[in-house]
Design an enzyme around this catalytic site. Structure first.
Site: not given
Ligand code: AMP
Length: 536
Positions: A13, A76, A181, A209
């Site tokens: 992850d 990211k 994810e 999420d």
């Protein structure tokens, strides 16, 4: 006869703020999350250049306030983006390290070591984090690890996915698959429930999420046999805990100005210290109604002291929280599902610990209890590890029986119909998928056709993301509308797109573009070069 032991494949992850690595162990019949050198199961997605060394993870995060301009985090939010993108520009404004425009409009991170500036792409920074996680797994296993499944936000564009895959290659990993994810979290959740004998044949699950930098919502159907079918995805790749920290930091800057008549906005060290304090205060406010932020000698000899209530924190972030619920509504509408038909709402990501987020979500679902049975920090790596085992051909029956049916998060099309976006693959189409469309020439004696490949939801292609473009030449002279070109869009299981165009009157005249063939972009030499660059 010798029995061959299958090499262990890891699940990673790669988060905006924290990352996590795990693998399925046949002998324990479960997933193990690997600890880093400090014994923690999550590692900050952070790197730093100091006078003498390159730090990755905890070491980098711990020295952030002393070395703000040479400590890099949140990449990211830059990966796969263009320097000129308004969102990238917005991100850069609040980052203490320097980001400059590189080749092909790539945002490049500038780090200084012993007076020399070196530029790194977001892929290169991410590869250092991935390498660190790979090493944590290897230390645990006492063996080399190369195969991995890496997770990406469901709402990541093709460019962001490809850049993440490139980061894996640079880290020396063979990326078996990229997985969304929330889908990974759904695998973890599905496995968690697989022991439950009374569970229904089919369950509709909404995965919410909310992490450090990205927000994803996914609507999935989990079948008893192990099939996980994604119905719709939605979200925002620039919404998460970092935004809540920023809102609090901005508030503190205003307060400091009011009390001390001093502006700390341009001082990277003071802003770094304030950011760390605000993140801690934000976490505290998830369990208490009020807390205080105290920083000695924050700027120009002046201390900073401020009380902040949970209500104030909620007020500062009300707009962001509202946005999350809007995305849930849109996802349900895309999946053609009424909220009453959602069986379970699964929380993933550190920011789902915020009480207001939970309350708003519960209220939206008419006070339905939320599922918190899976660890929000580890669920994504857990699911990726299960998929890694599945793809590598080991694991117990539940793992081996897993079948994943994912969808494409954004529409894909061309600019071939005047000003409008000609959509070949609408968003939320199950993948892998293959679609083709025939276009005709628009002018007499047209010699070539130019194809722009776009991703996005605007009906005007110019407002969408240009993924790539190419031309098909050698069209024989003919009146407008006579010659036809077949354009094919092919998305593989990683969600990566391949495009080709073929002249129908001459099938030898065919071109494919390498949106996905960039897999070969990083040669062994590139990896070596990158390693040399970071060997300080
Ligand atoms: P993730 O990307 O899932 O690792 O989530 C990291 C984000 O969760 C960071 O922005 C953290 O500040 C945030 N976070 C972690 N724990 C809490 C908490 N107790 N309350 C609020 N936010 C939290």
């Amino acid at each position: 006869m010798t029995s061959k032991v299958k090499p262990i494949a890891i699940g990673i992850d790669l988060g905006t703020t924290y990352s996590c690595v795990a693998a399925w162990f046949d002998q324990h019949e479960r997933v193990e999350i690997f600890c880093n050198e400090q014994g923690n199961k999550t590692t900050p997605s952070c790197i730093a250049c100091t006078e003498s060394e390159l730090l990755v993870g905890e070491g980098a995060k711990n020295q952030i306030t002393r070395n703000p301009t040479n400590t890099v985090y949140d990449v990211k939010r830059l990966i796969g983006g263009r320097f000129c993108d308004s969102q990238v520009q917005e991100e850069i404004k609040s980052l203490p390290f320097k980001v400059v425009k590189g080749c092909d409009d790539k945002p490049m991170i500038l780090l200084e070591h012993r007076g020399i500036n070196k530029e790194f792409s977001a892929e290169e920074i991410s590869s250092l984090i991935l390498k660190n996680l790979k090493m944590a797994a290897e230390a645990f296993l006492g063996a080399l690890v190369t195969n991995a499944v890496i997770t990406v936000p469901a709402y990541f564009s093709d460019k962001q996915r490809q850049a993440t895959k490139d980061a894996g290659t640079l880290a020396g990993l063979n990326v078996l698959r990229l997985i969304s994810e929330p889908t990974a979290a759904a695998i973890a959740y599905g496995l968690d429930k697989s022991a439950d004998k009374n569970r229904p044949k089919e369950k509709n699950v909404l995965v919410f999420d909310l992490g450090g930098g990205t927000f994803d919502v996914s609507l999935l159907t989990i079948c008893k046999e192990g099939n996980i079918k994604v119905k719709a995805v939605g979200g925002d790749t620039h919404l998460g805990g970092e935004d809540f920290d920023k809102a609090m930091v901005n508030y503190c800057v205003q307060e400091f100005k009011k009390k001390q008549n001093k502006d700390i906005g341009k001082n990277a060290r003071a802003m770094g210290r304030l950011k760390v304090a605000c993140e801690k205060a934000k976490r505290d406010l998830s369990s208490t109604a009020g807390t205080s932020i105290e920083i000695d000698s924050l700027y120009d000899g002046a201390d900073f002291s401020m009380k902040i209530t949970r209500a104030k924190f909620e007020e500062l972030n009300a707009g962001f929280f509202k946005k999350c619920i809007e995305h849930v509504k849109n996802c349900l509408s895309d999946g053609n599902m009424h909220k009453n038909n959602v069986d379970d709402i699964v929380l993933v990501g550190g920011s789902t610990r915020i009480p207001k987020v939970q309350n708003m979500l519960m209220k939206f679902f008419d006070e339905k209890p939320l599922c918190k049975s899976i660890n929000p920090d580890e669920a994504v790596a857990y699911g990726a590890a299960v998929l890694a085992a599945n793809l590598s051909g080991y694991g117990n029956k539940v793992v081996r029986d897993l079948v994943l049916l994912d969808v494409t998060p954004l529409s894909l099309g061309t600019d071939l119909e005047g000003g409008i976006m000609s959509v070949l693959i609408p968003r939320n189409t199950p993948i892998p998928t293959f679609k083709e469309h025939i276009y005709i020439t628009s002018k007499d004696n047209q010699k070539a056709i130019h194809i722009g490949v776009y991703q996005g939801e605007s009906s005007n292609y110019m407002d969408n993301i240009l993924l790539d473009e190419f031309s098909l030449h050698g069209i024989p002279p003919a009146p407008a509308g006579k010659e036809k070109v077949k354009v094919c869009f092919d998305i593989d299981a990683d969600g990566i797109l391949y495009v080709s165009a073929e002249l129908l009157s001459n099938s030898n005249n065919k071109r494919s573009i390498a949106i996905a063939r960039r897999e070969q972009l990083f040669s062994h030499d590139d990896v070596e070069k990158m390693i040399r660059k970071v060997e300080l």
